[in-house]
Design an enzyme around this catalytic site. Structure first.
Site, PDB file in Angstrom:
ATOM      1  N   ASP A 107      11.579  11.328  -7.209  1.00  0.00           N
ATOM      2  CA  ASP A 107      11.772  10.016  -7.162  1.00  0.00           C
ATOM      3  C   ASP A 107      12.063   9.210  -8.484  1.00  0.00           C
ATOM      4  O   ASP A 107      12.940   8.229  -7.844  1.00  0.00           O
ATOM      5  CB  ASP A 107      10.456   9.284  -5.811  1.00  0.00           C
ATOM      6  CG  ASP A 107      10.518   7.485  -6.096  1.00  0.00           C
ATOM      7  OD1 ASP A 107      11.731   7.570  -5.447  1.00  0.00           O
ATOM      8  OD2 ASP A 107       9.988   7.371  -6.427  1.00  0.00           O
ATOM      9  N   HIS A 120       0.774   0.652   2.392  1.00  0.00           N
ATOM     10  CA  HIS A 120       2.061   0.784   1.428  1.00  0.00           C
ATOM     11  C   HIS A 120       2.973  -0.546   2.003  1.00  0.00           C
ATOM     12  O   HIS A 120       3.285  -1.233   2.993  1.00  0.00           O
ATOM     13  CB  HIS A 120       3.393   1.811   1.466  1.00  0.00           C
ATOM     14  CG  HIS A 120       3.937   1.336   0.469  1.00  0.00           C
ATOM     15  ND1 HIS A 120       3.527   1.626  -0.877  1.00  0.00           N
ATOM     16  CD2 HIS A 120       5.172   0.932   0.831  1.00  0.00           C
ATOM     17  CE1 HIS A 120       5.371   1.061  -1.192  1.00  0.00           C
ATOM     18  NE2 HIS A 120       6.064   0.499  -0.792  1.00  0.00           N
ATOM     19  N   SER A 172      12.272   8.056  -0.847  1.00  0.00           N
ATOM     20  CA  SER A 172      11.736   7.500  -1.509  1.00  0.00           C
ATOM     21  C   SER A 172       9.916   6.559  -1.550  1.00  0.00           C
ATOM     22  O   SER A 172       8.897   7.031  -1.831  1.00  0.00           O
ATOM     23  CB  SER A 172      12.103   5.917  -2.337  1.00  0.00           C
ATOM     24  OG  SER A 172      11.317   4.799  -3.567  1.00  0.00           O
ATOM     25  N   LYS A 230       6.033   9.482  -1.813  1.00  0.00           N
ATOM     26  CA  LYS A 230       5.269   9.069  -2.373  1.00  0.00           C
ATOM     27  C   LYS A 230       3.737   9.051  -1.906  1.00  0.00           C
ATOM     28  O   LYS A 230       2.796   9.369  -1.945  1.00  0.00           O
ATOM     29  CB  LYS A 230       5.414   8.172  -2.661  1.00  0.00           C
ATOM     30  CG  LYS A 230       6.134   8.310  -4.048  1.00  0.00           C
ATOM     31  CD  LYS A 230       6.747   7.238  -5.349  1.00  0.00           C
ATOM     32  CE  LYS A 230       6.911   5.917  -4.113  1.00  0.00           C
ATOM     33  NZ  LYS A 230       8.444   4.922  -5.236  1.00  0.00           N
ATOM     34  N   ARG A 265      19.568   5.009  -8.894  1.00  0.00           N
ATOM     35  CA  ARG A 265      19.910   3.467  -7.889  1.00  0.00           C
ATOM     36  C   ARG A 265      19.660   2.677  -8.535  1.00  0.00           C
ATOM     37  O   ARG A 265      20.912   1.637  -8.084  1.00  0.00           O
ATOM     38  CB  ARG A 265      18.548   3.711  -6.812  1.00  0.00           C
ATOM     39  CG  ARG A 265      18.300   5.486  -5.342  1.00  0.00           C
ATOM     40  CD  ARG A 265      17.814   5.485  -5.537  1.00  0.00           C
ATOM     41  NE  ARG A 265      17.026   4.915  -4.645  1.00  0.00           N
ATOM     42  CZ  ARG A 265      16.352   4.179  -3.615  1.00  0.00           C
ATOM     43  NH1 ARG A 265      15.768   4.696  -4.607  1.00  0.00           N
ATOM     44  NH2 ARG A 265      16.188   2.879  -2.778  1.00  0.00           N
TER      45      ARG A 265
HETATM   46  N1  URA Z   1       9.671   1.067  -2.937  1.00  0.00           N
HETATM   47  C1  URA Z   1       9.823   2.838  -3.530  1.00  0.00           C
HETATM   48  O1  URA Z   1       9.475   2.881  -3.823  1.00  0.00           O
HETATM   49  N2  URA Z   1      11.307   2.824  -3.528  1.00  0.00           N
HETATM   50  C2  URA Z   1      12.511   2.000  -2.635  1.00  0.00           C
HETATM   51  O2  URA Z   1      13.420   3.086  -2.806  1.00  0.00           O
HETATM   52  C3  URA Z   1      11.845   0.345  -2.706  1.00  0.00           C
HETATM   53  C4  URA Z   1      11.065   0.827  -2.724  1.00  0.00           C
END
Ligand code: URA
Length: 433
Positions: free
Chosen positions: A161, A82, A183, A187, A168
Site C-alpha cells: 500500500d 476507521h 488500501s 490495513k 496513486r
Molecule cells: N485512505 C487510505 O488509507 N487509502 C486510500 O486510498 C484513501 C484513503
C-alpha cells in the site's frame, strides 16, 4: 506471466484472476515491476473498475505483502474503527475511550495526516510526552492492562500500500473505489481486530463527494471485510460541514476532552455515540438501541473520560491535561475572522477550512513539513447560524502573525453567507451492514 498482458487485459475491461493480481502485488512489493507498468495498471483499474471478487483478491494480496498483527493474546472481541478522514475529525480520541470503558478492547493503529489537518497520531502527540511509537509488545501490553491503546502504524504492515499510495498520489489514480477500498481494508485486516466499523465521510471535505459514491465505497469495503471473515459495518456521515468546533491538533484534543466530559458540541457527540454503539454491537454487547444507551452512559458517568486519562498515562503523556487542558500547547497569537455581510451561514466548506488551518501550521503542506501543535481554528459559528456584518465567525490560532493573511484569503472562499436559512440535513446519512 507478463505484466504487459495484465495491463492489456484490464485495459479491455476484463476480469483479472487471483494469480494475476497476486503477481502484480508481489512484483510491486519486491520491486520487480517498474513504476511505469504499475501506474499503467492503476490507471486501467481506475477507468475500468474491478468487481467484488477482484477487489477482495487485491486486498488479500496486499495484506500478504507484509506482516499482520496478532492480537490473539488479548481475550474478547477486538473492534477497530476507521474513518475515511475529514476536517476536524477527532472521533478516535472520543469513541476509543467510550468503547474501552465498557470492557471492549480497542487496539487502534492510526495514521498521520496526509494533507489538510493532522491525523490522530499528530493530535495525540500534541499532549506533552505522549508516545505513539509503541513496539507491538508494548501496544498489546497496554491493551491488556487498560483495554485501550492508539499507536502509529508499526513495522512492515502492508508495504504494497505504501508503494501504491505514493504512485496513486502522483498519477491521478487516488479516486477509484476498488483502489481506495483495498488500501483501507488491507490495513484494517492486517491490524488484527475481529470486527471493523467504518466511518465513511461524504461531502466537500471528503474523498467521496456524493452520497451515491459514498454508498458504493461503503458497500465495497463491507463486502471485503465480510469476505475476509471480519464483522464489518459502515456508517455514512456528512462531511459537508466541519465536525465540532475545533480544527488543529491540541485544539481538537481539548474538544475531545469536552465531549468526554459531556459538554462538547452536539454534532461530534452524536457521531461518536453512533459509531461507538455500532462498535459495541459488533462486540456482542446487545442491539443498537441498547448499545447507544451504554455509550451515552460512559459520558454521563465519567468512565470514558477516566479511560482517556488512563490511556494518556499508559502512553507516557501528561494525563493532567484531562483536568487542566491549559497544559496543552497553545499558539502565541489569535485573530478574529469576521463576517463580511449579515445573514445566515449557509456553508463553511470543509476542505477549504482544512487548507486555512494547514496554512496556520496545523497540517502539513508537504510530507516533510512539521506540525505546529497549538495552531488551528476555533469556530464560533456553524452553518445555519445567523451573523451580523463584522461579527466574529472564528478564531485563528498561529505562532506567527504573518500566517494569518493567507489563511484569511482561504477562509473568504470557505464561508458562504446568504439571506436564506439553509435547510437542516442529517449528520448520519446511512448505515450499511
Ligand atoms: N485512505 C487510505 O488509507 N487509502 C486510500 O486510498 C484513501 C484513503
Amino acid at each position: 506471466m507478463r505484466m504487459v498482458d495484465i495491463i492489456i487485459k484490464k485495459k479491455e475491461g476484463l476480469k483479472l484472476s487471483k494469480e494475476e493480481i497476486e503477481f502484480f502485488i508481489k512484483g510491486i512489493t519486491d520491486g520487480s515491476i517498474p513504476d511505469y507498468q504499475a501506474s499503467s495498471l492503476l490507471m486501467a483499474i481506475c477507468l475500468k473498475g474491478m468487481d467484488d471478487e477482484e477487489t477482495l483478491n487485491l486486498t488479500l494480496a496486499m495484506v500478504a505483502s507484509g506482516e499482520s498483527i496478532d492480537l490473539s493474546q488479548i481475550p474478547k472481541i477486538k473492534v477497530d474503527k476507521h474513518s475515511t478522514g475529514g476536517v476536524g475529525d477527532k472521533t478516535t480520541m472520543i469513541l476509543g475511550p467510550m468503547v474501552a470503558a465498557l470492557g471492549v478492547p480497542v487496539a487502534k493503529m492510526s495514521g498521520r495526516g496526509l494533507g489538510h489537518t493532522g491525523g490522530t497520531i499528530d493530535k495525540l502527540e500534541s499532549i506533552p510526552g505522549f508516545n505513539t511509537e509503541l513496539s507491538q509488545e508494548e501496544f498489546i501490553k497496554i491493551v491488556q492492562d487498560i483495554g485501550l491503546a492508539v499507536a502509529g502504524q508499526t513495522g512492515n504492515l502492508v508495504p504494497a500500500d505504501k508503494k501504491l499510495y505514493a504512485l496513486r498520489d502522483v498519477t491521478g489514480t487516488v479516486d477509484s473505489i476498488p483502489l481506495i477500498s483495498a488500501s483501507i481494508m488491507s490495513k484494517k485486516l492486517a491490524a488484527g481486530s475481529d470486527a471493523i466499523v467504518l466511518d465513511v465521510k461524504v461531502g466537500s471535505g471528503a474523498f467521496m463527494k456524493t452520497t451515491e459514491d459514498a454508498r458504493k465505497l461503503a458497500k465495497t469495503m463491507v463486502k471485503i471485510g465480510t469476505g475476509a471473515k471480519r464483522k464489518t459495518v459502515a456508517v455514512i456521515t456528512d462531511m459537508d460541514r466541519p465536525l465540532g468546533k475545533a480544527i488543529g491538533n491540541a485544539l481538537e484534543v481539548k474538544e475531545a476532552i469536552e465531549v468526554l466530559s459531556g459538554h462538547g458540541p452536539d454534532d461530534i457527540t452524536e457521531v461518536c455515540i453512533t459509531l461507538a454503539a455500532k462498535m459495541l454491537e459488533l462486540a456482542g454487547m446487545g442491539d443498537f438501541k441498547k448499545c447507544t444507551g451504554l455509550a451515552e452512559r460512559t459520558i454521563q458517568d465519567g468512565s470514558a473520560l477516566k479511560k482517556f486519562e488512563q490511556m494518556i498515562k499508559a502512553q507516557n503523556g501528561n494525563e493532567k491535561v484531562v483536568d487542566n487542558p491549559d497544559l496543552l500547547p497553545s499558539a502565541k497569537y489569535t485573530f478574529e475572522y469576521k463576517a463580511t455581510s449579515k445573514g445566515y451561514i449557509t456553508a463553511i466548506i470543509s476542505d477549504k477550512l482544512g487548507v486555512a488551518s494547514m496554512l496556520l501550521g496545523a497540517g502539513r503542506a508537504t510530507k516533510e513539513s512539521t506540525i505546529d501543535p497549538g495552531a488551528g481554528i476555533t469556530l464560533l459559528k456553524k452553518p445555519g447560524d445567523m451573523v451580523e456584518k463584522g461579527e466574529p465567525v472564528m478564531i485563528l490560532h498561529a505562532n506567527s502573525q504573518s500566517l494569518f493573511e493567507a489563511s484569511v484569503n482561504e477562509l473568504d472562499k470557505a464561508v458562504e453567507i446568504s439571506g436564506e436559512k439553509p435547510s437542516e440535513t442529517p449528520l448520519i446519512i446511512d448505515i450499511i451492514q
